[in-house]
Design a protein around this motif. Structure first.
Motif, PDB file in Angstrom:
ATOM      1  N   PRO A 169     -26.651 122.046 -26.426  1.00 16.26           N
ATOM      2  CA  PRO A 169     -25.610 121.556 -27.336  1.00 16.26           C
ATOM      3  C   PRO A 169     -25.962 120.248 -28.031  1.00 16.26           C
ATOM      4  O   PRO A 169     -25.593 120.039 -29.184  1.00 16.26           O
ATOM      5  N   PHE A 170     -26.672 119.368 -27.338  1.00 18.14           N
ATOM      6  CA  PHE A 170     -27.007 118.073 -27.925  1.00 18.14           C
ATOM      7  C   PHE A 170     -28.087 118.221 -29.001  1.00 18.14           C
ATOM      8  O   PHE A 170     -27.986 117.621 -30.077  1.00 18.14           O
ATOM      9  N   LYS A 171     -29.093 119.027 -28.720  1.00 17.13           N
ATOM     10  CA  LYS A 171     -30.124 119.271 -29.728  1.00 17.13           C
ATOM     11  C   LYS A 171     -29.568 120.088 -30.890  1.00 17.13           C
ATOM     12  O   LYS A 171     -29.995 119.926 -32.043  1.00 17.13           O
ATOM     13  N   LEU A 172     -28.628 120.982 -30.598  1.00 22.51           N
ATOM     14  CA  LEU A 172     -27.989 121.755 -31.663  1.00 22.51           C
ATOM     15  C   LEU A 172     -27.286 120.839 -32.661  1.00 22.51           C
ATOM     16  O   LEU A 172     -27.471 120.964 -33.881  1.00 22.51           O
ATOM     17  N   ILE A 173     -26.497 119.905 -32.153  1.00 29.06           N
ATOM     18  CA  ILE A 173     -25.786 118.987 -33.041  1.00 29.06           C
ATOM     19  C   ILE A 173     -26.774 118.089 -33.778  1.00 29.06           C
ATOM     20  O   ILE A 173     -26.664 117.882 -34.990  1.00 29.06           O
ATOM     21  N   ARG A 174     -27.748 117.587 -33.044  1.00 26.86           N
ATOM     22  CA  ARG A 174     -28.746 116.706 -33.658  1.00 26.86           C
ATOM     23  C   ARG A 174     -29.529 117.425 -34.761  1.00 26.86           C
ATOM     24  O   ARG A 174     -29.649 116.922 -35.886  1.00 26.86           O
ATOM     25  N   GLY A 534     -24.105 107.334 -25.900  1.00 28.06           N
ATOM     26  CA  GLY A 534     -23.639 107.911 -24.643  1.00 28.06           C
ATOM     27  C   GLY A 534     -22.678 109.054 -24.897  1.00 28.06           C
ATOM     28  O   GLY A 534     -21.685 108.899 -25.613  1.00 28.06           O
ATOM     29  N   ARG A 535     -22.947 110.215 -24.316  1.00 29.73           N
ATOM     30  CA  ARG A 535     -22.135 111.407 -24.546  1.00 29.73           C
ATOM     31  C   ARG A 535     -21.826 112.102 -23.227  1.00 29.73           C
ATOM     32  O   ARG A 535     -22.525 111.890 -22.227  1.00 29.73           O
ATOM     33  N   PRO A 536     -20.813 112.965 -23.178  1.00 29.32           N
ATOM     34  CA  PRO A 536     -20.506 113.682 -21.933  1.00 29.32           C
ATOM     35  C   PRO A 536     -21.679 114.562 -21.509  1.00 29.32           C
ATOM     36  O   PRO A 536     -22.401 115.108 -22.351  1.00 29.32           O
ATOM     37  N   THR A 537     -21.875 114.701 -20.208  1.00 25.00           N
ATOM     38  CA  THR A 537     -22.902 115.613 -19.715  1.00 25.00           C
ATOM     39  C   THR A 537     -22.520 117.046 -20.054  1.00 25.00           C
ATOM     40  O   THR A 537     -21.360 117.359 -20.333  1.00 25.00           O
ATOM     41  N   ARG A 538     -23.515 117.924 -20.025  1.00 29.37           N
ATOM     42  CA  ARG A 538     -23.282 119.297 -20.486  1.00 29.37           C
ATOM     43  C   ARG A 538     -22.182 119.998 -19.696  1.00 29.37           C
ATOM     44  O   ARG A 538     -21.388 120.760 -20.256  1.00 29.37           O
ATOM     45  N   ASP A 539     -22.113 119.743 -18.377  1.00 25.79           N
ATOM     46  CA  ASP A 539     -21.098 120.419 -17.568  1.00 25.79           C
ATOM     47  C   ASP A 539     -19.703 119.809 -17.731  1.00 25.79           C
ATOM     48  O   ASP A 539     -18.743 120.309 -17.135  1.00 25.79           O
ATOM     49  N   CYS A 540     -19.586 118.746 -18.528  1.00 28.06           N
ATOM     50  CA  CYS A 540     -18.278 118.129 -18.789  1.00 28.06           C
ATOM     51  C   CYS A 540     -17.759 118.421 -20.196  1.00 28.06           C
ATOM     52  O   CYS A 540     -16.633 118.038 -20.523  1.00 28.06           O
ATOM     53  N   LEU A 541     -18.551 119.073 -21.014  1.00 28.65           N
ATOM     54  CA  LEU A 541     -18.224 119.172 -22.436  1.00 28.65           C
ATOM     55  C   LEU A 541     -16.910 119.881 -22.713  1.00 28.65           C
ATOM     56  O   LEU A 541     -16.224 119.577 -23.690  1.00 28.65           O
ATOM     57  N   GLY A 549      -6.202 117.035 -14.665  1.00 24.14           N
ATOM     58  CA  GLY A 549      -5.868 116.717 -13.287  1.00 24.14           C
ATOM     59  C   GLY A 549      -6.979 116.941 -12.281  1.00 24.14           C
ATOM     60  O   GLY A 549      -6.799 116.687 -11.091  1.00 24.14           O
ATOM     61  N   LYS A 550      -8.159 117.385 -12.728  1.00 23.85           N
ATOM     62  CA  LYS A 550      -9.208 117.718 -11.769  1.00 23.85           C
ATOM     63  C   LYS A 550     -10.607 117.276 -12.180  1.00 23.85           C
ATOM     64  O   LYS A 550     -11.491 117.170 -11.332  1.00 23.85           O
ATOM     65  N   SER A 551     -10.832 117.043 -13.459  1.00 24.51           N
ATOM     66  CA  SER A 551     -12.193 116.816 -13.947  1.00 24.51           C
ATOM     67  C   SER A 551     -12.525 115.335 -14.042  1.00 24.51           C
ATOM     68  O   SER A 551     -11.752 114.548 -14.582  1.00 24.51           O
ATOM     69  N   LEU A 552     -13.687 114.968 -13.532  1.00 25.56           N
ATOM     70  CA  LEU A 552     -14.235 113.642 -13.750  1.00 25.56           C
ATOM     71  C   LEU A 552     -15.061 113.656 -15.034  1.00 25.56           C
ATOM     72  O   LEU A 552     -15.599 114.689 -15.436  1.00 25.56           O
ATOM     73  N   LEU A 553     -15.147 112.512 -15.676  1.00 27.77           N
ATOM     74  CA  LEU A 553     -15.959 112.373 -16.881  1.00 27.77           C
ATOM     75  C   LEU A 553     -17.316 111.815 -16.501  1.00 27.77           C
ATOM     76  O   LEU A 553     -17.411 110.772 -15.864  1.00 27.77           O
ATOM     77  N   LYS A 554     -18.371 112.519 -16.914  1.00 24.46           N
ATOM     78  CA  LYS A 554     -19.729 112.016 -16.736  1.00 24.46           C
ATOM     79  C   LYS A 554     -20.335 111.758 -18.110  1.00 24.46           C
ATOM     80  O   LYS A 554     -20.233 112.597 -19.007  1.00 24.46           O
ATOM     81  N   ILE A 555     -20.958 110.600 -18.268  1.00 19.52           N
ATOM     82  CA  ILE A 555     -21.600 110.202 -19.523  1.00 19.52           C
ATOM     83  C   ILE A 555     -23.069 109.944 -19.234  1.00 19.52           C
ATOM     84  O   ILE A 555     -23.401 109.251 -18.263  1.00 19.52           O
ATOM     85  N   TRP A 556     -23.958 110.470 -20.075  1.00 21.57           N
ATOM     86  CA  TRP A 556     -25.396 110.313 -19.845  1.00 21.57           C
ATOM     87  C   TRP A 556     -26.070 109.566 -20.981  1.00 21.57           C
ATOM     88  O   TRP A 556     -25.574 109.525 -22.100  1.00 21.57           O
ATOM     89  N   ASN A 557     -27.204 108.987 -20.655  1.00 20.72           N
ATOM     90  CA  ASN A 557     -28.055 108.366 -21.662  1.00 20.72           C
ATOM     91  C   ASN A 557     -29.472 108.283 -21.111  1.00 20.72           C
ATOM     92  O   ASN A 557     -29.729 108.699 -19.975  1.00 20.72           O
ATOM     93  N   LEU A 558     -30.357 107.740 -21.914  1.00 26.78           N
ATOM     94  CA  LEU A 558     -31.766 107.711 -21.573  1.00 26.78           C
ATOM     95  C   LEU A 558     -32.331 106.331 -21.855  1.00 26.78           C
ATOM     96  O   LEU A 558     -31.952 105.680 -22.836  1.00 26.78           O
ATOM     97  N   ASN A 559     -33.223 105.859 -20.973  1.00 27.49           N
ATOM     98  CA  ASN A 559     -34.015 104.669 -21.213  1.00 27.49           C
ATOM     99  C   ASN A 559     -35.471 105.096 -21.400  1.00 27.49           C
ATOM    100  O   ASN A 559     -35.769 106.281 -21.507  1.00 27.49           O
ATOM    101  N   LYS A 560     -36.380 104.140 -21.421  1.00 28.08           N
ATOM    102  CA  LYS A 560     -37.778 104.485 -21.695  1.00 28.08           C
ATOM    103  C   LYS A 560     -38.460 105.192 -20.535  1.00 28.08           C
ATOM    104  O   LYS A 560     -39.384 105.985 -20.739  1.00 28.08           O
TER     105      LYS A 560
END
Length: 758
Positions: A169-174, A534-541, A549-560
């Protein structure tokens, strides 16, 4: 990662990747493919000519989706669902989840990514028309095209909605945004823009510190208190309150003062008396800016102004502004905006009208204003109230044409007058801005921080993360200021460490939490900014992290050299849309509401980009708050439990194998939220037959950590040996990096390396 198939219409179904995504597609809908694997444009025709058309695309059922829509003229929030009726008016991105072998009649997919592909629907600009998506109560998916000018009509649009598909999904949007960049030629991807100077430095915005009561004296007091606390910002933005304005007289005025001020109009280009008379302590704005830069070591000073000069535009009766030919212009909201939260500011401007600068004079206005500010020592501008143009298009060729005129003039003036592309856009979340942004590279991504609205805090974090799916391809999303002493400060600070965004606060003078700031900011005032938005992880989209009432939010990013994942409990603390005055659960109740989630290396979508070519999928994971280090084999997870408004940040570092059996993974500066942002490069090599060295380039100072399955013989920083600690239970190596924040060469050395390792 896009799918090599062309969307088409077969038997009244929109087919993507061989699957029927929409059924009952009307005969007036048609597709224009873009090459073999670059998606297609959706168009439509009508028998009548109009400035606003609503076209039915077909029935949408049985596919989970996530979307972002404008709930208010200025801002977006996410929405979720699995049918057309749940697609909100003013939707600007729609991402569907499909499974190989599914059709529109299948049951909704379970939340797993195996065998999953994604369909992206993006409403775009088509000539003088802009597009948005919406649903109906009978599950029809519609798109609305509008010009914003009754005299600008059409019977046909050919490139109103873009559709594409892919497995990531992230590469698709990009990739889709880059295809549109090439096809449309009206905007540029963030990869092709010059970044503003401020984004890698700690800043201070004056708005929540002073609101419109900002003054030279107050700013000096604030900077002095930061200095005394040992956490001076390197840039400031002097927000609304520095200009000369005149208040509009309102008949039968029932507006509270805090709202009525938004009808004010600009009187001239210079600063008001709070920055230029004897009471301010400075001769003028130039004297003030020169003084604070010298006194406090500021690198950059930005000033606020509205895209139309001020909230109510320019005062047409002002002799000094008459050269820009401002005229009273009526504000007309679109049906889409009226279907959601109608902003009180826009309602006020509907009553009093806007003093709109002549589009033929807008380039001159920006150049005059910015040239004056530059002479005063100003380095850039924050330009607010941008979406107001969509309400002013009648008689000017429509909202798209008017936005193009103002946006091009603004971007050209910023580049001409300041030392770089130093522009922060705000209140600009319509797709006219998005698809007309050729230069602007930083923009606010959500409703304000709103420190006095308890129920806005979790919504703010979730909204920016999801909005960044779209905005993060155009700009560096700006997560807004926050108070370092706010009861949710840790929550906000952690999110900004993940956001790949500027970091700035709006603390009142003397009220700072240095411990929060130091987790984000190095001693030299620079920040450890991650690589992407920073965007939601794929399993949170496709889960609602605020209201299900049940879902946690996960946000991912990348460093070098590593990834970073934050996990947040945003449940039970607010509800969509942000509504002032909503109630908030008491601490005693909130504390008992814990949710469970899982973290894995797969949450960092592009982690392989920073791993070695022969990486086997094994990683180490460092939990910031608990200080725990885990060795995580490929496919394994770590369980996390969080209460309301609680969060944890994980640095995920791929294990590198050096020599025969040395496993090594740099973590970074352990006391910084984004620990891995400090590591720049790594290489391992033999010094001789029995000695091996791992060299790491590290930026910053503080407690450094790395994983090693073997205890090092010694550690060296810039050729000087330093003491270190080794924790055999988990393989954690730690030592102190002292001194300034320049890039250092760290060496971890192993002697007798040829011996067998148990």
């Amino acid at each position: 990662m896009t799918i090599n198939s062309v969307p088409n219409i077969i038997d009244e179904c929109l087919m993507v990747h061989g699957k029927a995504i929409l059924s009952h597609v009307p005969s007036n809908i048609f597709l224009t493919p873009i090459n073999t694997n670059e998606g297609a444009f959706i168009g439509a025709s009508s028998q009548t000519s109009s400035s606003c058309h609503t076209f039915c695309l077909g029935l949408l059922k049985g596919f989970r989706f996530t979307s972002v829509f404008r709930f208010k003229v200025w801002w977006m929030i996410p929405a979720y669902g699995d049918s057309g009726r749940e697609v909100q008016t003013e939707t600007q991105l729609l991402l569907l989840e499909a499974r190989d072998g599914t059709t529109i009649h299948d049951q909704i997919c379970e939340p797993t990514t195996e065998g999953t592909f994604y369909i992206l629907l993006l409403p775009v600009l088509d000539g003088q028309f802009r597009t948005s998506l919406q649903g109906t109560i009978v599950d029809e998916l519609e798109f609305c095209v509008e010009s914003g000018d009754p005299d600008v009509e059409t019977m046909k649009v050919t490139e109103a909605v873009y559709v594409n598909s892919g497995y990531n999904p992230f590469k698709l949007i990009r990739n889709s945004m880059k295809i549109l960049e090439k096809q449309k030629g009206t905007f540029r991807h963030i990869d092709n823009k010059e970044l503003p100077a401020h984004v890698d430095w700690f800043g201070w915005n004056t708005w929540d510190a002073f609101y419109s009561n900002v003054s030279a004296q107050g700013i000096d007091e604030g900077l002095k208190s930061f200095s005394e606390a040992g956490c001076l910002p390197k840039w400031i933005c002097i927000d609304d309150g520095w200009q000369n304005t005149t208040q509009t007289t309102l008949e039968n005025n029932n507006e509270p003062p805090e709202t009525a001020k938004f009808s004010a109009r600009l009187q001239n280009l210079k600063e008001n008396a709070k920055f230029s008379d004897s009471g301010s302590g400075y001769v003028d704005l130039r004297d003030f800016i020169r003084t604070i830069k010298e006194k406090y070591g500021l690198k950059y000073v930005y000033m606020w102004h509205a895209l139309i000069g001020y909230w109510g535009g320019l005062d047409p009766s002002s002799d000094e502004l008459r050269k820009y030919n401002p005229k009273f212009t009526s504000v007309v909201q679109s049906p889409g905006n009226l279907s959601h939260v109608v902003c009180v500011i826009v309602k006020l401007l509907e009553k009093v009208r806007v003093g709109l600068i002549d589009p033929l004079k807008i380039a001159e206005f920006y150049n005059d204003l910015h040239a004056y500010l530059a002479r005063c020592g100003v380095d850039g501008v924050k330009v607010d109230v941008q979406c107001v143009l969509e309400t002013l298009g009648a008689g000017y060729g429509g909202r798209v044409s008017l936005t193009k005129c103002f946006q091009e003039a603004l971007e050209e003036s910023v580049l001409k007058n300041f030392r770089g592309n130093n522009l922060i856009s705000s209140m600009s979340s319509n797709n006219e801005y998005i698809f007309r942004s050729k230069g602007s590279a930083s923009a606010r991504a959500s409703e304000d921080f709103m420190p006095n609205e308890p129920t806005f805090q979790t919504l703010h974090i979730a909204a920016v993360a999801f909005n960044s799916l779209l905005l993060g391809e155009i700009v560096i999303p700006d997560w807004d200021m926050f108070y370092s002493t706010h009861h949710t400060a840790e929550f906000h600070a952690a999110a900004r460490a993940l956001g790949g965004c500027p970091v700035y606060v709006s603390d009142k003078p003397g009220i700072h939490d240095v411990n929060i700031i130091r987790k984000l900011v190095l001693p030299d005032g620079s920040i450890l900014r991650a690589k992407y938005a920073g965007r939601p992880t794929r399993d949170c989209l496709f889960d609602d992290p605020v209201m299900d009432g049940k879902s946690l939010l996960k946000i991912w990013n990348l460093n070098k050299l590593s990834g970073i994942v934050g996990i947040f409990n945003c449940q039970r603390a607010g509800k969509w849309p942000p509504t002032p005055g909503e109630t908030f659960l008491s601490d005693s109740v909130s504390a008992s509401l814990t949710l469970r989630g899982y973290i894995s290396a797969a949450d960092v979508d592009s982690l392989h980009e920073v791993a070695d070519d022969d990486w086997n999928g094994n990683s180490v994971v460092y939990a910031f708050n608990s200080g725990k280090l885990y060795k995580l084999p490929k496919g394994r997870t770590i369980e996390v439990s969080l209460g309301v408004l609680k969060c944890e940040i994980f640095t995920i570092s791929p294990i590198r194998v050096f020599g025969p059996r040395l496993e090594f993974a740099p973590i970074g500066l352990l006391d910084m939220f984004n620990s891995g942002g400090a590591t720049e490069a790594i290489v391992g090599s033999y010094i001789n037959q029995s000695k091996y060295v791992v060299k790491i380039q590290v930026r910053g100072c503080g407690r450094f950590g790395a994983y090693s399955n073997i205890k090092p013989s010694y550690c060296v920083i810039d050729k000087a040996e330093v003491g270190f600690a080794y924790h055999a239970s988990n393989g954690l190596v730690t030592f102190e990096i002292q001194g300034d924040c320049k890039v250092r060469e760290v060496e971890v050395v192993y002697q007798d390396f040829h011996v067998t390792i148990s």
